[in-house]
Enzyme design. Structure first.
Site, short mmCIF file in Angstrom:
data_model
loop_
_atom_site.label_atom_id
_atom_site.label_comp_id
_atom_site.label_asym_id
_atom_site.label_seq_id
_atom_site.Cartn_x
_atom_site.Cartn_y
_atom_site.Cartn_z
CG HIS A 98 -1.72 1.17 1.50
ND1 HIS A 98 -3.09 1.19 1.38
CD2 HIS A 98 -1.37 2.42 1.91
CE1 HIS A 98 -3.54 2.38 1.70
NE2 HIS A 98 -2.51 3.15 2.02
CD GLU A 99 1.76 3.55 3.66
OE1 GLU A 99 2.07 4.65 3.17
OE2 GLU A 99 0.67 3.35 4.23
CD GLU A 153 -4.74 5.93 2.68
OE1 GLU A 153 -4.78 4.93 3.42
OE2 GLU A 153 -3.68 6.40 2.25
CG HIS A 181 0.29 6.10 -0.53
ND1 HIS A 181 -0.78 6.75 -1.08
CD2 HIS A 181 -0.16 5.56 0.65
CE1 HIS A 181 -1.85 6.61 -0.31
NE2 HIS A 181 -1.50 5.89 0.74
#
Length: 385
Positions: free
Chosen positions: A144-145, A195, A148
């Site tokens: 997930h990060e 997100e 980003h």
């Protein structure tokens, strides 16, 4: 403690990255949520955003930020949190992120993770999160990060953090506090959408939907997995979306505005929905947009995709407010009557049977016979079907 650490490392080695698909040259467009892209475009067009962005880009003490984590957190490496370091490198390999960003573990009981930085992204995870999640759940979070980072979200996230935390200190900027808060609100709206994109990236890295679902469920309910159920958790999201009448829809919006993240049940439902789409399957089959094609991407096509997504969201939403918006867009009449009925909890069915929708209207005149085929405007027409 050493034995548990050793077992955790062995568990990681039993699920090597070679068992997962790698997406060479993948563009972030492959997993970005349409609402993420459109919200970012809207943010950039917000009056004063360019001024704030340029001002803060020169003022934000990024070197100080890096030194802070270097001095007061534990940097993930081959010598420290080695299992997290392996997962970070795996995530960067799977999403083909050329430079592995530094990652730090920060002492904080609150489960959280973030990707920040202006020049280069930094990933920070809290001890609360590390202790809460198992190996595969953590892999999805790190993915997930990294998502980003690949999408370039770190810059805007950093500005959001600084504007939120030091809003009073930047009040001297000519835009004034009201404009600053408008930008903070727009940044939060964009970040909530980003997100959803990063959750998709986490699924592409972990390639285990159940692990992604468990991780979100634990963030919502803590480390009591034996007391929780993914299907029941997703049912909560469905119940939340249907949620009561128009008053509940307004309350949802007010509850969401101060948040930087979407509600956890909503994130889980959105991710599961995406995992069942043809777009996700095509990515898993190796058919996805490439980074070297980004320069040829049509902005018009992106707008069209975002508009189509919002139209579909309105059409398929079970939320009372979204249904009302869809009714209005579909040509339904008597907006005032519909709003009144929604807020007072009255349905349109009784009005369609010849009964008065407002007692004060009929009290001023004697009863008159009404043609059964003739219905009042409220509750009739295309909206009621």
């Amino acid at each position: 403690m050493t034995e548990r650490s050793h077992e955790s490392h062995e568990s990681h080695e039993s699920v090597p990255s070679r068992q997962r698909r790698r997406f060479a040259g993948i563009s972030s467009r492959a997993y970005e949520h349409p609402a993420d892209r459109s919200a970012l475009v809207a943010l950039r067009k917000l009056t004063g955003f360019d001024t704030v962005f340029k001002t803060l880009s020169g003022l934000l003490p990024e070197r100080s930020l890096r030194l802070l984590f270097l001095s007061d957190s534990v940097r993930v490496s081959d010598a420290q949190f080695t299992h997290l370091n392996d997962m970070l490198r795996d995530a960067c390999y799977i999403l083909d992120l050329e430079k592995v960003p530094p990652m730090y573990v920060n002492q904080d009981p609150q489960p959280n993770a973030m990707c920040i930085g202006l020049d280069e992204p930094i990933i920070v995870v809290t001890t609360g999160l590390v202790e809460l999640l198992d190996e595969e759940e953590m892999r999805a979070v790190i993915g997930h990060e990294v998502g980003h980072a690949l999408s370039g979200h770190a810059v805007y996230r950093t500005i959001l953090l600084f504007l939120t935390n030091i809003a009073l200190k930047v009040a001297w900027i000519p835009l004034g506090n009201v404009a600053i808060m408008a930008i903070v609100t727009a940044l939060r709206e964009w970040f909530r959408k980003s997100e959803l994109s990063a959750d998709r990236a986490g699924l592409l890295v972990g390639q285990d939907l159940q692990a992604s679902m468990r991780g979100l469920m634990k963030i919502a309910g803590g480390n009591h997995l034996h007391e929780m159920n993914v299907d029941a958790f997703l049912a909560q999201a469905d119940e939340y979306e249907k949620g009561g009448d128009l008053r509940d829809s307004v309350l949802k919006i007010l509850n969401l505005l101060p948040r930087s993240h979407p509600f956890t049940t909503v994130r889980a439902a959105e991710l599961k929905k995406w995992s069942e789409t043809r777009d996700y399957q095509r990515i898993m089959d190796g058919h996805y947009p490439r980074r070297d094609e980004d320069k040829d991407t049509s902005v018009t096509d992106s707008f069209r995709e975002s508009a189509a997504h919002y139209a579909d969201t309105v059409r398929s939403s079970k939320d009372p407010l979204m249904k009302l918006v869809g009714d209005i867009a579909g040509g339904a009449g008597d907006l005032g009557g519909k709003l009144r009925d929604k807020f007072t909890g009255q349905g349109g069915g009784s009005a369609g049977k010849g009964g008065a929708t407002d007692g004060s209207t009929d009290s001023a005149r004697p009863e008159e016979p009404r043609d059964p085929e003739e219905g009042p405007g409220t509750g009739s027409g295309p909206a009621g079907s």
